[in-house]
Design an enzyme around this catalytic site. Sequence first.
Site, PDB file in Angstrom:
ATOM      1  N   TYR A  42       0.852  -1.192   0.000  1.00  0.00           N
ATOM      2  CA  TYR A  42       0.000   0.000   0.000  1.00  0.00           C
ATOM      3  C   TYR A  42       0.896   1.254   0.000  1.00  0.00           C
ATOM      4  CZ  TYR A  42      -3.128   3.579   1.805  1.00  0.00           C
ATOM      5  OH  TYR A  42      -3.828   4.740   1.971  1.00  0.00           O
ATOM      6  N   ASP A  43       1.920   1.232   0.866  1.00  0.00           N
ATOM      7  CA  ASP A  43       2.851   2.372   0.926  1.00  0.00           C
ATOM      8  C   ASP A  43       3.486   2.616  -0.444  1.00  0.00           C
ATOM      9  OD1 ASP A  43       2.425   2.889   3.567  1.00  0.00           O
ATOM     10  OD2 ASP A  43       4.148   1.745   4.290  1.00  0.00           O
ATOM     11  N   GLU A 120       9.222   7.171  20.003  1.00  0.00           N
ATOM     12  CA  GLU A 120       8.490   6.039  20.589  1.00  0.00           C
ATOM     13  C   GLU A 120       8.049   5.083  19.472  1.00  0.00           C
ATOM     14  OE1 GLU A 120       5.257   7.773  22.781  1.00  0.00           O
ATOM     15  OE2 GLU A 120       4.228   8.412  20.984  1.00  0.00           O
ATOM     16  N   ASP A 124       1.099  -0.842  15.450  1.00  0.00           N
ATOM     17  CA  ASP A 124       0.273  -1.194  14.302  1.00  0.00           C
ATOM     18  C   ASP A 124      -1.117  -1.516  14.838  1.00  0.00           C
ATOM     19  OD1 ASP A 124      -0.341  -1.632  11.745  1.00  0.00           O
ATOM     20  OD2 ASP A 124       0.693  -3.551  11.549  1.00  0.00           O
ATOM     21  N   TYR A 232      -0.473   8.940  22.849  1.00  0.00           N
ATOM     22  CA  TYR A 232       0.753   9.621  22.438  1.00  0.00           C
ATOM     23  C   TYR A 232       0.578  11.099  22.102  1.00  0.00           C
ATOM     24  CZ  TYR A 232      -1.302   8.194  17.963  1.00  0.00           C
ATOM     25  OH  TYR A 232      -2.166   7.962  16.925  1.00  0.00           O
ATOM     26  N   CYS A 439       9.695 -44.724   9.196  1.00  0.00           N
ATOM     27  CA  CYS A 439       9.768 -43.634   8.210  1.00  0.00           C
ATOM     28  C   CYS A 439      11.061 -42.846   8.438  1.00  0.00           C
ATOM     29  CB  CYS A 439       8.549 -42.720   8.361  1.00  0.00           C
ATOM     30  SG  CYS A 439       8.644 -41.255   7.324  1.00  0.00           S
TER      31      CYS A 439
HETATM   32  N1  5U1 Z   1       3.511   6.714  18.717  1.00  0.00           N
HETATM   33  C1  5U1 Z   1       2.832   7.455  17.847  1.00  0.00           C
HETATM   34  N2  5U1 Z   1       2.064   6.950  16.903  1.00  0.00           N
HETATM   35  N3  5U1 Z   1       1.536   7.999  16.234  1.00  0.00           N
HETATM   36  C2  5U1 Z   1       0.677   8.016  15.177  1.00  0.00           C
HETATM   37  N4  5U1 Z   1       2.819   8.798  17.801  1.00  0.00           N
HETATM   38  C3  5U1 Z   1       2.001   9.153  16.787  1.00  0.00           C
HETATM   39  N5  5U1 Z   1       1.648  10.358  16.323  1.00  0.00           N
HETATM   40  C4  5U1 Z   1       0.793  10.414  15.293  1.00  0.00           C
HETATM   41  C5  5U1 Z   1       0.296   9.241  14.688  1.00  0.00           C
HETATM   42  C6  5U1 Z   1      -0.614   9.316  13.532  1.00  0.00           C
HETATM   43  O1  5U1 Z   1       0.389  11.589  14.778  1.00  0.00           O
HETATM   44  C7  5U1 Z   1       0.838  12.824  15.317  1.00  0.00           C
HETATM   45  C8  5U1 Z   1       2.252  13.123  14.949  1.00  0.00           C
HETATM   46  C9  5U1 Z   1      -0.046  13.873  14.763  1.00  0.00           C
END
Ligand code: 5U1
Length: 675
Positions: A42-43, A120, A124, A232, A439
């Site tokens: 996909y990427d 960090e 997935d 996050y 066998c």
């Molecule tokens: N760990 C992490 N995953 N993640 C996904 N941080 C993080 N930040 C994201 C996304 C989509 O988006 C911000 C940078 C806006």
Amino acid sequence: MAAKGKSLQQARRRAEELREQIAYHDRRYHRDDDPEIPDAEYDALRRELEALEDEYPELNQPDSPTRQVGARPDSAFAEVRHEVPMLSLGNAFDEQEMAEFDRRVRERLGVDEAVDYHAEPKLDGLAVSLLYVNGRLERAATRGDGQTGEDVTHTVKTLPGIPHKLKGKEIPERLEARGEIFMTHEGFQQLNERAREAGEKTFVNPRNAAAGAVRQLDPEVTRKRPLEIHCYGLGTLQGGSAPETQSALVDALKDWGLPVSPHGRVVKGIEGCREYHEELLGRRESLGYDIDGIVFKVNRRDWQQSLGQVSRAPRWAIAWKFPAQEKTTVLRAVKFQVGRTGAVTPVARLEPVFVGGATVSNATLHNMDEVRRKDVRIGDTVIVRRAGDVIPEVVGVIREKRPKNAPEIEMPAKCPVCGSQVEREAGEVVARCSGGLACPAQRKEAIKHFASRRAMDIDGLGDKLVDQLVSGGLIETPADLFRLDHDTLAGLERMGGKSAENLLAALDRARYRSLDRLLFALGIREVGEATAASLAREFGSLEALGEADEEALQKVEDVGPVVAAHIHRFFQQPINLQVIAELEKAGVKPEPPARPQGGKLTGKRFVLTGSLSGMTRSEAKQKIEAAGGKVTGSVSNKTDYLVAGDEPGSKKDRAESLGVTILDEGGLERLLQDG
Ligand code: 5U1
């Protein structure tokens, strides 16, 4: 890149094709939770379209998927308009692209010195937003297309890790936390096992299982799925002060009771990014959940503000992706391999493909039930997964690419190695060669297992040498190993006098391995290391074990009727009794186990989870067992203690819900000392 050298007309046609394909795969991934192609492919489609749009600006369209995130919400859920759009992330696929990102950041900020990045793992899973009003969880939503998501409050509220009420000080009036919901490998395996037992559809990977669980109408379905979250980032924040750095923001989320990644850290400049990326890539398999790269964010939030964003992604963050663990390739043929217990396994012969850091041309298809369930046929384009040291496997099929009249895969009626009948017992998923030790394939595998590190640990007796010895008719059973002499060994291909001497010395040492190792080495069906240890403790000798009836066997921990029947049958078969007698004659004298009678922890059942810092899990297990305790794999109401290390996962939640005593590493040490 594919964009180079195309006429505008060709480029336009290709861009249209790509947009259509990307939109289709977006729907499969975001709306249906049923992606058809691996992420890496996909990427690649996206990158090809981006390259075309870069080279031919006239092809740029405001509604191009390169400018959008995810997919429109499914109408089955109420829509949620995000107060602050939920962005996606740009990707770097190698060190050079990462270095370019860092250069662009410094250039835009006008700084020469190394920039601090918050790093960090990139999980997935499924991105969600959690809205807390005056500290109470008011609403949870998926990302959707970034502007509008789906209301999944009813399902998200069932996640044990998500607080319904924030704790701590200075809680903002309105706080929107963002994070990723995911499923651990262990949770995923348990879920699929349960689905298989119930005859239900299994999931291809933890991401689909997690996304499907959240995007459910019935929260009771979600409650049964082992989901976790790491937060996050922030959307809205009102009535409170926003931290000045990304790392302080993550700390604040944690203080308010929201789970965050335990691996987050601030790194300095591109060099720090490289080190962190390399470190986590090395630990990828041991985390217990899927990550597909690292997210690096400029740590200063005022700098984040001034960098701003392009269409769908911030300029202050990037995902440096890991090599893909899933790729597609063509299945050319299927061969059937015969294992130690006679299990006949279908193995896919593939068009070689580079995946998970290695070229793969064979992958397991597990068994015929799996072949039918996935509907795999010869000539199919299949998805191959290779993660760490695990045997590569075919995880799915791209039905749309199936050639006409693709033949089905059939289990052979006769063993491909010895020609004996292949049988499948009622209720078993595995078909087996009925040839037993007649066998050659089973003989070879039985000897390889006997010699393996966790069994008799015979140094220098590798798989190739076993193949050579069995194929040359020099040995038939493990007992024959102890009759090999120096001249025979030294005369073999790739062996010399020194290697022969070393092997004979290793065989000599193996004569005195413990009884539990010997029991495990004999390869009795369903008898793993833990059961072998329990049997050795209980019976103390092979002779006593051989005389035990099924009722006596079932008194041993972990031994139920099926395992008892396998053990009993093993000791009824003349060939096995003959091998045991010959081992004895050859001087194999297993050490009886020292019984930790009256140990401090006698009768106590432990479960270990998460990573321990002062000792490995296997060391902890040894210590507990030496004190008379028992270590089991899963938490139940029979469990006395859960020893929880870093990132304990769902076992801790289960232990809490059952009221099991939870110990940290120090607690275990104290218990071992004090009893
Ligand atoms: N760990 C992490 N995953 N993640 C996904 N941080 C993080 N930040 C994201 C996304 C989509 O988006 C911000 C940078 C806006």
